[in-house]
Write an enzyme that holds these catalytic residues in place. Structure first.
Site, PDB file in Angstrom:
ATOM      1  CG  ASP A 151    -115.422 -17.355 -19.056  1.00 18.77           C
ATOM      2  OD1 ASP A 151    -114.434 -17.408 -19.824  1.00 18.77           O
ATOM      3  OD2 ASP A 151    -115.710 -16.328 -18.415  1.00 18.77           O
ATOM      4  CE  LYS A 172    -115.665 -13.619 -26.585  1.00 16.53           C
ATOM      5  NZ  LYS A 172    -115.105 -14.312 -25.427  1.00 16.53           N
ATOM      6  CG  HIS A 208    -116.689 -19.009 -23.263  1.00 19.33           C
ATOM      7  ND1 HIS A 208    -117.096 -17.803 -23.786  1.00 19.33           N
ATOM      8  CD2 HIS A 208    -115.559 -18.742 -22.565  1.00 19.33           C
ATOM      9  CE1 HIS A 208    -116.256 -16.859 -23.412  1.00 19.33           C
ATOM     10  NE2 HIS A 208    -115.303 -17.394 -22.660  1.00 19.33           N
TER      11      HIS A 208
HETATM   12  C1  NCD Z   1    -111.189 -14.568 -19.222  1.00 19.53           C
HETATM   13  C2  NCD Z   1    -109.687 -14.872 -19.276  1.00 19.53           C
HETATM   14  O1  NCD Z   1    -109.050 -14.888 -18.231  1.00 19.53           O
HETATM   15  O2  NCD Z   1    -109.175 -15.128 -20.383  1.00 19.53           O
HETATM   16  N1  NCD Z   1    -111.485 -14.003 -17.942  1.00 19.53           N
HETATM   17  C3  NCD Z   1    -112.694 -13.985 -17.335  1.00 19.53           C
HETATM   18  O3  NCD Z   1    -112.812 -13.379 -16.272  1.00 19.53           O
HETATM   19  N2  NCD Z   1    -113.747 -14.598 -17.847  1.00 19.53           N
HETATM   20  C4  NCD Z   1    -111.578 -13.664 -20.331  1.00 19.53           C
HETATM   21  C5  NCD Z   1    -113.068 -13.555 -20.520  1.00 19.53           C
HETATM   22  O4  NCD Z   1    -113.728 -14.498 -20.947  1.00 19.53           O
HETATM   23  O5  NCD Z   1    -113.614 -12.477 -20.220  1.00 19.53           O
HETATM   24 ZN    ZN Z   2    -114.062 -16.309 -21.465  1.00 11.59          ZN
END
Ligand code: NCD
Ligand code: ZN
Length: 356
Positions: free
Chosen positions: A250, A102, A16
């Site tokens: 993430d 997604k 991710h």
């Molecule tokens: C992500 C982003 O900035 O694209 N932000 C986050 O806080 N994780 C989007 C996401 O994965 O929710």
């Molecule tokens: Zn994310």
């Protein structure tokens, strides 16, 4: 007993990742390619990556931005909208370059405004995904502003995810960046087709870190950090050896100006130190021997991809995280900026498989 000072792992993947585009992409892609062989690349650009053609073009831009000689492989995803068709899923699968779709509930997070307003209207698309073995990656939060922000994942599980699992058995689902005991329990008790990614920041911090002596915008992400009892449940899940939990950073960079603002963006950039932070966490939990499963085996096994032939070495050699990086026309404040990290990672071999 002496502490472990060095371990070797199968080269890991990041299941991710947000790489952004243009100069921002060029600024961050090397941080992931340094250690990870592959990454599932999130499609929440502006405009979002909703078609196979857009995914293929984005893939080319990522490859062009890689450091010379890098063998990093971006695994592309499509952003589902109310308009996505089953035919687009078939094109995506046939391309061989798109590995998942997604689901952002409309408005749930950064660039999710074109997301899905009613998941049940997508049933034909989800059926096509199930038939093709295309995983559905879910941002699991309800968007109803009346629901407390700390409860949005747990409410999503009851209102959307359980009914979805019941109505579409066999659909492969990854609940992304889980943040609650409820999510960990759901996955543990769920079918083999259900898995979850866990970020370094949700393993390291609880919600107090957001307000430690003042507001900490660089620790604001979605889903938001939760109570300590949830962090402990995530740590238990990640280090349990259960193959349905795997690494997804993430890593989500935003320019300093957008983070340090009256309405700061959600997202934490951690790619520069992700594997090293996971290593610290697994070490503290007495589970370094389970890091390889979480980082390098469970993800490819779930996606039906080969494990990487390359290897990485992790060794104890403390280093201090840079205070900021260049990021397009602004700066980027990295996760743990200015702090000491005990582990260092380096590639031993970096061969990659050809993708099917
Ligand atoms: C992500 C982003 O900035 O694209 N932000 C986050 O806080 N994780 C989007 C996401 O994965 O929710
Ligand atoms: Zn994310």
């Amino acid at each position: 007993m002496n502490a472990t000072t060095q371990i070797e792992l199968i080269q890991p993947d990041d299941w991710h990742l947000h790489l952004r585009d243009g100069p921002q992409l060029a600024a961050v892609v090397g941080s992931s390619a340094r250690i990870f062989a592959r990454a599932i690349v999130m499609p929440n650009l502006r405009p979002p990556v909703t078609t196979t053609d857009q995914a293929l073009a984005y893939r080319e831009r990522i490859l062009a931005a890689l450091p010379a000689g890098s063998l990093f492989q971006p695994l592309m995803t499509l952003y589902l909208t109310d308009q996505t068709s089953p035919a687009e899923i078939e094109r995506a699968k046939a391309s061989g370059a798109v590995f998942a779709c997604k689901l952002y509930p409309a408005g749930a997070t950064t660039h999710a405004d074109q997301g899905v307003t009613d998941i049940w209207r997508l049933q034909p698309v989800l059926e096509a995904m199930r038939a093709l073995g295309m995983p559905l990656l879910i941002h699991g939060e309800v968007v109803d502003p009346r629901v407390d922000i700390f409860d949005r994942e747990a409410v999503f599980i009851e209102q959307v995810l359980r009914p979805l699992i019941d109505r579409l058995p066999g659909l492969r689902i990854v609940l992304e960046h889980i943040t609650t005991a409820e999510a960990a329990n759901l996955v543990r008790a769920g079918p083999e087709t259900l898995a979850a990614t866990i970020t370094p920041h949700h393993l390291l911090y609880n919600r107090n870190a957001l307000l430690a002596g003042g507001i900490r915008p660089h620790l604001y992400c979605l889903p938001v950090l939760k109570h300590e009892r949830h962090r402990l449940a995530l740590l238990e899940a990640a280090t349990s050896g259960d193959p349905r939990f795997f690494l997804g950073t993430d890593s989500a960079p935003h320019p300093l100006r957008a983070k340090e603002s009256a309405c700061g963006c959600a997202g934490i950039f951690n790619a520069h130190a992700a594997l090293e932070v996971y290593a610290e966490l697994f070490e503290q939990a007495g589970a370094l021997d389970r890091l390889e499963g979480f980082a390098s085996r469970h993800g490819p096994d779930f996606y039906g991809l080969p494990r990487n032939p390359g290897r990485v070495r992790l060794f104890q050699d403390p280093w201090t995280v840079t205070l900021s990086y260049a990021f397009g026309d602004d700066r980027l404040i990295p996760f743990r900026a200015g702090e000491l990290i005990r582990w260092r990672a380096e590639l031993v071999q970096s061969d990659t498989h050809d993708l099917p």
